[in-house]
Design an enzyme around this catalytic site. Structure first.
Site, short mmCIF file in Angstrom:
data_model
loop_
_atom_site.label_atom_id
_atom_site.label_comp_id
_atom_site.label_asym_id
_atom_site.label_seq_id
_atom_site.Cartn_x
_atom_site.Cartn_y
_atom_site.Cartn_z
N CYS A 18 0.73 -1.24 -0.09
CA CYS A 18 0.18 -0.01 0.49
C CYS A 18 0.89 0.88 -0.19
O CYS A 18 0.40 1.95 -0.31
CB CYS A 18 -0.79 0.17 1.18
SG CYS A 18 -2.00 1.33 1.52
N CYS A 20 -6.98 -4.39 6.69
CA CYS A 20 -7.85 -3.64 7.41
C CYS A 20 -8.89 -3.94 6.06
O CYS A 20 -10.12 -3.80 6.80
CB CYS A 20 -7.19 -1.45 6.75
SG CYS A 20 -6.76 -2.08 4.68
#
Length: 364
Positions: A101, A194
């Site tokens: 990410c 997440c």
């Protein structure tokens, strides 16, 4: 300096944005909407991609007194992080989605868009430091240090990054948030992955990859010890959840030694069989130091460091470990650090392809 503050909705990014504002920068806050369906992502401050987080980030920006926007990057996040996560496990590797990410979203897509809009840099709440030489260093709070997941950044990306929290402990950040009247001061840190709403990584992978039964075998004898529903559910060094039907003759626990997608086989063995003294890696990002170089290497997030001699050549990296390491998994990052009086300096990183045991190590 005109800066874009990435605001996740947590305490770290809120205080980082506030410090950048106090430093006299022209700060604009942005929250990244990364979930295609935010209602399926975590609530209760356990993730970093929820509607709750977006609202928390907006309220923090209001308190600081900076403009705030939401950028929808759900499709790119899905393609570059979620799909990558699934395909890496399918290939028998163990990825780190936070590292991906940072590499693909926060310091590639976001930074590129920020520069195109006239911003000079991106501010984040990562616990890491940038020295006057532009090199990445560990945070003073080693328990919260995030230099490992930032080590994939290039020199050009680091030149446009600002990490205001690197000289503070987490306790100091929370105390400052309270003093500033930020409602996120006591918000729990995010945990786990997440984009996996229930925290069940094995179930998530099975939903995406389907059931794929195969054998679990003994690494020394080749004996079949059990079965699995998908080799993707295992990682090198794993001990729990193996469900072996044949106990070890010596009664000792067994660990995952390797995953072979081609034969859909999980190989297990004793703990000592995990030991390696050489690590090879690909896609090296190196910050100018000549090699071979003696340094410390970290082989997984929050893992211990191991002294090693590192060589970078042809885009690949080889680390010859001074001490054997266990549980080295392909797909994880190897990060090289140079010990320094002012804080360990990141020399570079690469993606682990394999761990190897020398004949001397095997003989013991």
């Amino acid at each position: 300096m005109r800066v874009l503050a990435a605001m996740s909705g947590g305490v770290d990014s809120a205080v980082a944005a506030a410090r950048a504002h106090d430093a006299g920068h022209d700060v604009t806050g942005v929250h990244l909407a990364l979930a295609r369906n935010p209602q399926t992502y975590r609530t209760g401050a356990r993730g970093c991609c929820t509607l709750e987080d977006s609202r928390d980030a907006r309220r923090a920006a209001d308190v600081i007194g900076i403009p705030f926007y939401v950028w929808d990057m759900a499709d790119q996040f899905h393609d570059d992080v979620v799909d990558d996560f699934v395909s890496e496990y399918a290939a028998g590797r163990t990825p780190n989605p936070c590292l991906r990410c940072n590499e693909k979203i926060k310091f590639a897509a976001v930074l590129d868009r920020a520069v195109a809009l006239g911003f000079d840099a991106v501010v984040t709440g990562h616990h890491a430091r940038l020295g006057p030489d532009g090199l990445l260093r560990r945070s003073v709070d080693l328990a919260k240090d995030q230099s490992y997941v930032l080590a994939v950044l290039t020199g050009e990306q680091l030149a446009r990054a600002v990490f205001p929290l690197g000289d503070s402990t987490k306790a100091e950040v929370r105390a400052e948030a309270t003093a500033r009247g930020l409602a996120v001061a006591d918000k729990p840190d995010s945990h786990d992955i997440c984009f996996i709403a229930d925290g069940d990584t094995r179930g998530f992978l099975e939903r995406h990859l389907g059931s794929a039964p195969g054998d679990i075998v003994d690494g020394r004898t080749g004996e079949k010890l059990g079965t699995h529903n998908g080799a993707y559910a295992y990682t090198v060094g794993q001990r729990k959840g193996l469900d072996l039907r044949v106990p070890a003759a010596d009664g000792r626990p067994r660990y995952v030694l390797s995953i072979t997608p081609k034969t859909n086989t999980v190989t297990v063995g004793p703990r000592e069989a995990l030991a390696v003294d050489t690590v090879t890696a690909a896609r090296a990002i190196w910050h100018g130091a000549p090699t071979p170089v003696d340094c410390d290497v970290q082989l997984r997030a929050h893992g211990e460091v191991v002294p090693a001699a590192v060589t970078v050549e042809g885009g690949g990296l080889t680390a010859r470990l001074r001490e054997p390491a266990r549980g080295v998994a392909a797909g994880q990052a190897i990060v090289a650090y140079r010990p320094d009086a002012g804080g360990d300096i990141v020399l570079g990183s690469a993606t682990i392809t394999a761990g190897h045991a020398s004949e001397e190590l095997v003989r013991g």
